[in-house]
Design a protein around this motif. Structure first.
Motif, PDB file in Angstrom:
ATOM      1  N   ARG A   4       4.661  22.719  10.787  1.00  0.00           N
ATOM      2  CA  ARG A   4       4.686  21.062  10.372  1.00  0.00           C
ATOM      3  C   ARG A   4       5.521  20.665   9.378  1.00  0.00           C
ATOM      4  O   ARG A   4       6.523  19.743   9.422  1.00  0.00           O
ATOM      5  CB  ARG A   4       3.161  20.582  10.513  1.00  0.00           C
ATOM      6  CG  ARG A   4       3.239  19.349  10.079  1.00  0.00           C
ATOM      7  CD  ARG A   4       1.665  18.698   9.899  1.00  0.00           C
ATOM      8  NE  ARG A   4       1.516  17.378   9.465  1.00  0.00           N
ATOM      9  CZ  ARG A   4       0.451  16.921   9.835  1.00  0.00           C
ATOM     10  NH1 ARG A   4      -0.616  17.394  10.389  1.00  0.00           N
ATOM     11  NH2 ARG A   4       0.207  15.425   9.634  1.00  0.00           N
ATOM     12  N   GLN A   5       5.048  21.576   8.420  1.00  0.00           N
ATOM     13  CA  GLN A   5       6.078  21.254   6.948  1.00  0.00           C
ATOM     14  C   GLN A   5       7.337  21.349   7.287  1.00  0.00           C
ATOM     15  O   GLN A   5       8.361  20.601   6.516  1.00  0.00           O
ATOM     16  CB  GLN A   5       5.188  21.664   5.866  1.00  0.00           C
ATOM     17  CG  GLN A   5       5.800  21.458   4.576  1.00  0.00           C
ATOM     18  CD  GLN A   5       5.377  19.957   4.417  1.00  0.00           C
ATOM     19  OE1 GLN A   5       4.230  19.273   4.659  1.00  0.00           O
ATOM     20  NE2 GLN A   5       6.510  19.066   3.711  1.00  0.00           N
ATOM     21  N   THR A  31       4.684  12.366  11.792  1.00  0.00           N
ATOM     22  CA  THR A  31       3.220  13.200  11.401  1.00  0.00           C
ATOM     23  C   THR A  31       2.179  12.718  12.496  1.00  0.00           C
ATOM     24  O   THR A  31       1.207  13.558  12.585  1.00  0.00           O
ATOM     25  CB  THR A  31       2.950  12.661   9.825  1.00  0.00           C
ATOM     26  OG1 THR A  31       4.068  12.888   9.157  1.00  0.00           O
ATOM     27  CG2 THR A  31       1.725  13.119   9.538  1.00  0.00           C
ATOM     28  N   PHE A  34       2.111  15.031  15.188  1.00  0.00           N
ATOM     29  CA  PHE A  34       1.583  16.313  14.750  1.00  0.00           C
ATOM     30  C   PHE A  34       0.067  16.179  14.761  1.00  0.00           C
ATOM     31  O   PHE A  34      -0.645  17.050  15.189  1.00  0.00           O
ATOM     32  CB  PHE A  34       1.817  16.831  13.545  1.00  0.00           C
ATOM     33  CG  PHE A  34       3.165  17.563  13.599  1.00  0.00           C
ATOM     34  CD1 PHE A  34       3.107  18.889  14.157  1.00  0.00           C
ATOM     35  CD2 PHE A  34       4.487  17.017  13.410  1.00  0.00           C
ATOM     36  CE1 PHE A  34       4.213  19.627  14.115  1.00  0.00           C
ATOM     37  CE2 PHE A  34       5.506  17.729  13.677  1.00  0.00           C
ATOM     38  CZ  PHE A  34       5.550  19.144  13.736  1.00  0.00           C
ATOM     39  N   ASP A  35      -0.576  15.155  14.196  1.00  0.00           N
ATOM     40  CA  ASP A  35      -2.065  14.781  14.090  1.00  0.00           C
ATOM     41  C   ASP A  35      -2.648  14.593  15.616  1.00  0.00           C
ATOM     42  O   ASP A  35      -3.747  15.089  15.846  1.00  0.00           O
ATOM     43  CB  ASP A  35      -2.138  13.412  13.113  1.00  0.00           C
ATOM     44  CG  ASP A  35      -2.061  13.694  11.857  1.00  0.00           C
ATOM     45  OD1 ASP A  35      -1.827  14.662  11.274  1.00  0.00           O
ATOM     46  OD2 ASP A  35      -1.764  12.652  11.109  1.00  0.00           O
ATOM     47  N   ARG A  38      -2.789  18.150  17.141  1.00  0.00           N
ATOM     48  CA  ARG A  38      -3.716  18.973  16.411  1.00  0.00           C
ATOM     49  C   ARG A  38      -4.978  18.312  16.998  1.00  0.00           C
ATOM     50  O   ARG A  38      -5.954  19.166  17.536  1.00  0.00           O
ATOM     51  CB  ARG A  38      -3.667  18.780  15.030  1.00  0.00           C
ATOM     52  CG  ARG A  38      -2.479  19.650  14.319  1.00  0.00           C
ATOM     53  CD  ARG A  38      -2.375  20.965  14.750  1.00  0.00           C
ATOM     54  NE  ARG A  38      -3.421  21.725  13.750  1.00  0.00           N
ATOM     55  CZ  ARG A  38      -4.220  22.871  14.322  1.00  0.00           C
ATOM     56  NH1 ARG A  38      -3.472  23.699  15.303  1.00  0.00           N
ATOM     57  NH2 ARG A  38      -4.959  23.482  13.375  1.00  0.00           N
ATOM     58  N   GLU A  44       0.757  23.742  15.621  1.00  0.00           N
ATOM     59  CA  GLU A  44       1.525  23.109  15.008  1.00  0.00           C
ATOM     60  C   GLU A  44       2.854  23.600  15.433  1.00  0.00           C
ATOM     61  O   GLU A  44       4.125  22.963  15.939  1.00  0.00           O
ATOM     62  CB  GLU A  44       1.606  23.161  13.677  1.00  0.00           C
ATOM     63  CG  GLU A  44       0.541  22.579  12.873  1.00  0.00           C
ATOM     64  CD  GLU A  44       0.440  22.473  11.490  1.00  0.00           C
ATOM     65  OE1 GLU A  44       1.074  23.086  10.903  1.00  0.00           O
ATOM     66  OE2 GLU A  44      -0.373  21.734  10.867  1.00  0.00           O
ATOM     67  N   ALA A  48       5.922  21.472  17.242  1.00  0.00           N
ATOM     68  CA  ALA A  48       7.302  21.253  16.837  1.00  0.00           C
ATOM     69  C   ALA A  48       8.392  21.643  17.761  1.00  0.00           C
ATOM     70  O   ALA A  48       9.264  20.892  17.988  1.00  0.00           O
ATOM     71  CB  ALA A  48       7.615  22.233  15.468  1.00  0.00           C
TER      72      ALA A  48
END
Length: 190
Positions: A4-5, A31, A34-35, A38, A44, A48
């Motif tokens: 994610r980062q 973001t 991704f949330d 999840r 993740e 991605a």
């Protein structure tokens, strides 16, 4: 560093130069992707991978932002921004994708033509093998028949593999085209 980062950092780096509010909005949107992923139980790295290449997304966002600015306010600065954003996508297509695509298509076509030639040669030599007239195989007609049948079936197999490869390549090209369509659809929400 997690997927994610890394994704968000690469996206942020690609968006450098855009207004801070635009960059923050885009990063907040991804973001949220991704949330949501999840929350749905996806990893993740899967999220991605599904979102695509962050550098490519940044180029698409730059082009989209330039187009939107031009639509909102038609001036020279916004026109140049739209043109530069679109040229960033076109440059990737012209300099990277097209040469690779043409090379792959040429090699695929060459193997397909070889498959046709080998299949035809085996098919045309089969009657000669049956009457024991192939030079070098006199007295052993069965060996000649097996070789010509092998040539015909090998050529047909090569043609079939080329056809499957072509179908797979077209599927990849369609997926790549959808990325462009996504950009155009977001730029023209009519």
């Amino acid at each position: 560093m997690n997927s994610r980062q890394m994704f968000l950092d690469q996206l942020r780096a690609g968006l450098k130069g855009l207004p801070r509010s635009v960059v923050e909005d885009i990063l907040a949107e991804y973001t949220a992707h991704f949330d949501e992923g999840r929350a749905a139980g996806r990893s993740e790295s899967d999220i991605a991978a599904a979102l695509g290449d962050p550098a490519r997304l940044a180029r698409e966002v730059r082009a989209e932002t330039g187009i939107r600015r031009w639509e909102d306010e038609r001036n020279l600065s916004n026109a140049l921004g739209a043109i530069i954003g679109i040229l960033g996508l076109v440059a990737l297509d012209l300099l990277v994708v097209w040469p690779v695509l043409l090379t792959i298509a040429s090699v695929d076509l060459a193997f397909f033509v070889v498959g046709i030639c080998v299949c035809l040669a085996g098919s045309l030599l089969l009657p000669l093998a049956l009457i024991n007239m192939i030079p070098g195989f006199e007295g052993d007609w069965f060996q000649g028949v097996l070789i010509t049948l092998g040539m015909a079936s090998g050529g047909a197999s090569l043609m079939a593999l080329c056809a499957l490869f072509t179908i797979g390549s077209i599927n990849l090209l369609v997926r790549y085209g959808r990325a462009h369509f996504r950009l155009l659809a977001r730029a023209n929400p009519s």
